[in-house]
Design a protein around this motif. Structure first.
Motif, PDB file in Angstrom:
ATOM      1  N   THR A   1      37.756  53.891  30.871  1.00  0.00           N
ATOM      2  CA  THR A   1      37.333  54.289  32.204  1.00  0.00           C
ATOM      3  C   THR A   1      38.234  55.410  32.699  1.00  0.00           C
ATOM      4  O   THR A   1      39.249  55.717  32.086  1.00  0.00           O
ATOM      5  CB  THR A   1      37.389  53.103  33.185  1.00  0.00           C
ATOM      6  OG1 THR A   1      38.736  52.637  33.258  1.00  0.00           O
ATOM      7  CG2 THR A   1      36.463  51.986  32.748  1.00  0.00           C
ATOM      8  N   ALA A   2      37.889  55.987  33.825  1.00  0.00           N
ATOM      9  CA  ALA A   2      38.623  57.132  34.344  1.00  0.00           C
ATOM     10  C   ALA A   2      39.877  56.744  35.105  1.00  0.00           C
ATOM     11  O   ALA A   2      40.746  57.555  35.322  1.00  0.00           O
ATOM     12  CB  ALA A   2      37.718  57.942  35.271  1.00  0.00           C
ATOM     13  N   ARG A   3      39.964  55.504  35.501  1.00  0.00           N
ATOM     14  CA  ARG A   3      41.092  55.115  36.331  1.00  0.00           C
ATOM     15  C   ARG A   3      41.522  53.697  35.978  1.00  0.00           C
ATOM     16  O   ARG A   3      40.773  52.938  35.391  1.00  0.00           O
ATOM     17  CB  ARG A   3      40.719  55.193  37.809  1.00  0.00           C
ATOM     18  CG  ARG A   3      39.542  54.308  38.155  1.00  0.00           C
ATOM     19  CD  ARG A   3      39.056  54.580  39.573  1.00  0.00           C
ATOM     20  NE  ARG A   3      37.757  53.981  39.764  1.00  0.00           N
ATOM     21  CZ  ARG A   3      37.556  52.740  40.179  1.00  0.00           C
ATOM     22  NH1 ARG A   3      38.564  51.949  40.441  1.00  0.00           N
ATOM     23  NH2 ARG A   3      36.348  52.271  40.327  1.00  0.00           N
TER      24      ARG A   3
ATOM     25  N   MET B   1      24.350  58.539  42.771  1.00  0.00           N
ATOM     26  CA  MET B   1      24.174  58.113  44.157  1.00  0.00           C
ATOM     27  C   MET B   1      23.801  56.634  44.156  1.00  0.00           C
ATOM     28  O   MET B   1      22.975  56.195  43.354  1.00  0.00           O
ATOM     29  CB  MET B   1      23.062  58.917  44.829  1.00  0.00           C
ATOM     30  CG  MET B   1      23.223  60.432  44.743  1.00  0.00           C
ATOM     31  SD  MET B   1      24.646  61.076  45.616  1.00  0.00           S
ATOM     32  CE  MET B   1      24.108  60.850  47.309  1.00  0.00           C
ATOM     33  N   SER B   2      24.392  55.894  45.073  1.00  0.00           N
ATOM     34  CA  SER B   2      24.074  54.480  45.231  1.00  0.00           C
ATOM     35  C   SER B   2      23.988  54.163  46.711  1.00  0.00           C
ATOM     36  O   SER B   2      24.929  54.469  47.463  1.00  0.00           O
ATOM     37  CB  SER B   2      25.149  53.622  44.563  1.00  0.00           C
ATOM     38  OG  SER B   2      24.853  52.253  44.718  1.00  0.00           O
ATOM     39  N   MET B   3      22.895  53.590  47.133  1.00  0.00           N
ATOM     40  CA  MET B   3      22.688  53.242  48.537  1.00  0.00           C
ATOM     41  C   MET B   3      22.862  54.478  49.429  1.00  0.00           C
ATOM     42  O   MET B   3      23.509  54.435  50.468  1.00  0.00           O
ATOM     43  CB  MET B   3      23.633  52.115  48.963  1.00  0.00           C
ATOM     44  CG  MET B   3      23.471  50.832  48.157  1.00  0.00           C
ATOM     45  SD  MET B   3      21.950  49.950  48.502  1.00  0.00           S
ATOM     46  CE  MET B   3      22.274  49.374  50.143  1.00  0.00           C
ATOM     47  N   GLN B   4      22.338  55.604  48.960  1.00  0.00           N
ATOM     48  CA  GLN B   4      22.313  56.868  49.691  1.00  0.00           C
ATOM     49  C   GLN B   4      23.686  57.493  49.898  1.00  0.00           C
ATOM     50  O   GLN B   4      23.868  58.350  50.763  1.00  0.00           O
ATOM     51  CB  GLN B   4      21.583  56.731  51.039  1.00  0.00           C
ATOM     52  CG  GLN B   4      20.109  56.392  50.920  1.00  0.00           C
ATOM     53  CD  GLN B   4      19.859  54.970  50.444  1.00  0.00           C
ATOM     54  OE1 GLN B   4      20.396  54.017  50.993  1.00  0.00           O
ATOM     55  NE2 GLN B   4      19.036  54.831  49.414  1.00  0.00           N
ATOM     56  N   THR B   5      24.663  57.090  49.087  1.00  0.00           N
ATOM     57  CA  THR B   5      25.974  57.739  49.115  1.00  0.00           C
ATOM     58  C   THR B   5      26.423  58.034  47.689  1.00  0.00           C
ATOM     59  O   THR B   5      26.037  57.347  46.744  1.00  0.00           O
ATOM     60  CB  THR B   5      27.047  56.879  49.817  1.00  0.00           C
ATOM     61  OG1 THR B   5      27.163  55.641  49.126  1.00  0.00           O
ATOM     62  CG2 THR B   5      26.699  56.615  51.269  1.00  0.00           C
ATOM     63  N   CYS B   6      27.247  59.052  47.558  1.00  0.00           N
ATOM     64  CA  CYS B   6      27.751  59.437  46.246  1.00  0.00           C
ATOM     65  C   CYS B   6      28.872  58.496  45.817  1.00  0.00           C
ATOM     66  O   CYS B   6      29.832  58.267  46.557  1.00  0.00           O
ATOM     67  CB  CYS B   6      28.258  60.877  46.284  1.00  0.00           C
ATOM     68  SG  CYS B   6      28.752  61.491  44.664  1.00  0.00           S
ATOM     69  N   HIS B   7      28.747  57.970  44.610  1.00  0.00           N
ATOM     70  CA  HIS B   7      29.769  57.087  44.051  1.00  0.00           C
ATOM     71  C   HIS B   7      31.046  57.892  43.829  1.00  0.00           C
ATOM     72  O   HIS B   7      31.004  59.037  43.428  1.00  0.00           O
ATOM     73  CB  HIS B   7      29.256  56.523  42.723  1.00  0.00           C
ATOM     74  CG  HIS B   7      29.936  55.293  42.262  1.00  0.00           C
ATOM     75  ND1 HIS B   7      31.235  55.269  41.832  1.00  0.00           N
ATOM     76  CD2 HIS B   7      29.485  54.015  42.153  1.00  0.00           C
ATOM     77  CE1 HIS B   7      31.551  54.037  41.462  1.00  0.00           C
ATOM     78  NE2 HIS B   7      30.506  53.258  41.648  1.00  0.00           N
ATOM     79  N   ARG B   8      32.179  57.288  44.080  1.00  0.00           N
ATOM     80  CA  ARG B   8      33.457  57.987  43.954  1.00  0.00           C
ATOM     81  C   ARG B   8      33.929  58.071  42.505  1.00  0.00           C
ATOM     82  O   ARG B   8      34.891  58.781  42.206  1.00  0.00           O
ATOM     83  CB  ARG B   8      34.494  57.330  44.850  1.00  0.00           C
ATOM     84  CG  ARG B   8      34.059  57.432  46.323  1.00  0.00           C
ATOM     85  CD  ARG B   8      35.064  56.948  47.297  1.00  0.00           C
ATOM     86  NE  ARG B   8      36.214  57.811  47.455  1.00  0.00           N
ATOM     87  CZ  ARG B   8      36.240  58.979  48.085  1.00  0.00           C
ATOM     88  NH1 ARG B   8      35.134  59.473  48.604  1.00  0.00           N
ATOM     89  NH2 ARG B   8      37.345  59.658  48.204  1.00  0.00           N
ATOM     90  N   ALA B   9      33.268  57.375  41.612  1.00  0.00           N
ATOM     91  CA  ALA B   9      33.536  57.493  40.170  1.00  0.00           C
ATOM     92  C   ALA B   9      32.168  57.621  39.508  1.00  0.00           C
ATOM     93  O   ALA B   9      31.410  58.529  39.835  1.00  0.00           O
ATOM     94  CB  ALA B   9      34.336  56.295  39.666  1.00  0.00           C
ATOM     95  N   PHE B  10      31.843  56.736  38.593  1.00  0.00           N
ATOM     96  CA  PHE B  10      30.515  56.727  37.977  1.00  0.00           C
ATOM     97  C   PHE B  10      30.238  55.297  37.560  1.00  0.00           C
ATOM     98  O   PHE B  10      30.957  54.735  36.733  1.00  0.00           O
ATOM     99  CB  PHE B  10      30.460  57.673  36.771  1.00  0.00           C
ATOM    100  CG  PHE B  10      29.069  58.122  36.435  1.00  0.00           C
ATOM    101  CD1 PHE B  10      28.519  59.228  37.062  1.00  0.00           C
ATOM    102  CD2 PHE B  10      28.314  57.442  35.512  1.00  0.00           C
ATOM    103  CE1 PHE B  10      27.227  59.644  36.769  1.00  0.00           C
ATOM    104  CE2 PHE B  10      27.024  57.849  35.199  1.00  0.00           C
ATOM    105  CZ  PHE B  10      26.475  58.963  35.832  1.00  0.00           C
TER     106      PHE B  10
ATOM    107  N   ASN C   1      39.273  66.694  40.497  1.00  0.00           N
ATOM    108  CA  ASN C   1      38.857  65.327  40.807  1.00  0.00           C
ATOM    109  C   ASN C   1      39.397  64.887  42.169  1.00  0.00           C
ATOM    110  O   ASN C   1      40.064  65.651  42.865  1.00  0.00           O
ATOM    111  CB  ASN C   1      39.230  64.360  39.677  1.00  0.00           C
ATOM    112  CG  ASN C   1      40.708  64.073  39.568  1.00  0.00           C
ATOM    113  OD1 ASN C   1      41.504  64.417  40.435  1.00  0.00           O
ATOM    114  ND2 ASN C   1      41.089  63.433  38.475  1.00  0.00           N
ATOM    115  N   LEU C   2      39.111  63.651  42.537  1.00  0.00           N
ATOM    116  CA  LEU C   2      39.449  63.161  43.875  1.00  0.00           C
ATOM    117  C   LEU C   2      40.941  63.089  44.172  1.00  0.00           C
ATOM    118  O   LEU C   2      41.340  63.094  45.331  1.00  0.00           O
ATOM    119  CB  LEU C   2      38.822  61.784  44.108  1.00  0.00           C
ATOM    120  CG  LEU C   2      37.303  61.781  44.219  1.00  0.00           C
ATOM    121  CD1 LEU C   2      36.789  60.359  44.396  1.00  0.00           C
ATOM    122  CD2 LEU C   2      36.837  62.670  45.360  1.00  0.00           C
ATOM    123  N   VAL C   3      41.775  63.022  43.137  1.00  0.00           N
ATOM    124  CA  VAL C   3      43.223  62.975  43.378  1.00  0.00           C
ATOM    125  C   VAL C   3      43.872  64.348  43.197  1.00  0.00           C
ATOM    126  O   VAL C   3      45.091  64.474  43.215  1.00  0.00           O
ATOM    127  CB  VAL C   3      43.932  61.912  42.496  1.00  0.00           C
ATOM    128  CG1 VAL C   3      43.441  60.520  42.848  1.00  0.00           C
ATOM    129  CG2 VAL C   3      43.763  62.206  41.025  1.00  0.00           C
TER     130      VAL C   3
END
Length: 180
Positions: free
Chosen positions: A161-163, A91-100, A73-75
């Motif tokens: 949630t994940a975080r 994907m949101s606004m043409q970028t990948c979301h850092r979570a969901f 994961n990211l950390v």
């Protein structure tokens, strides 16, 4: 939010890529945006898919789905395939979301119970019968629960949630009057 679900295999991705790696891949970005744009036209959000990025950049969301796979994961924590039921990136606004995004998770769970969908085909009957779906995403995993009433989805909710979403302190002034 409305979502278009795509197999990671179709996008030539395995689901373990970081958001930054996905965002930096111009071929991937163009391909997934074209799919999203066509879905926007098919769902009646815009009259011509070529206008989607300019006139409907936020919806539908694009979600690509893969079977469970070990990833980091990211950390930097290792997430084992056994900790999830599907691996996904939104994907949101043409970028990948850092979570969901939670709205995307609700749509993903609804798709899990829609025969013929990419999500349905990725999940086992055993997972659907459990009514708990664990989604692996860039920041970890999240658990979603579904309630089925008379063969239809009655409710979808998150278990956790994940975080951590917030940590804080509250200071209360002792001199405030009592409220009746």
């Amino acid at each position: 939010n409305p979502c278009v679900f795509i197999s990671g295999d179709y996008l030539l991705k395995n689901g373990t890529e970081s958001p930054d790696a996905l965002d930096a891949d111009s071929q991937f970005s163009e391909r997934i945006e074209t799919i999203r744009s066509v879905a926007a036209e098919m769902s009646g959000l815009i009259p011509d898919w070529r206008q989607a990025t300019a006139h409907s950049p936020a919806v539908p969301k694009s979600v690509f789905i893969m079977p469970p796979t070990d990833y980091t994961n990211l950390v930097g924590s290792k997430i084992a395939a056994k900790e999830m039921d599907i691996l996904a990136r939104i994907m949101s606004m043409q970028t990948c979301h850092r979570a969901f995004a939670l709205t995307g998770a609700v749509a993903t769970v609804a798709a899990a119970f829609t025969k013929g969908s990419v999500v349905y085909e990725t999940l086992s009957d055993e997972v659907r019968e459990s009514r708990i779906i664990r989604i692996g995403h860039p920041s970890g995993t999240m658990e979603m629960q579904v309630q089925i009433d008379n063969g239809e989805i009655g409710a979808v909710g998150t278990i956790r949630t994940a975080r951590r979403l917030m940590k804080g302190h509250v200071y209360v002034h002792k001199g405030l009057p009592e409220v009746a």
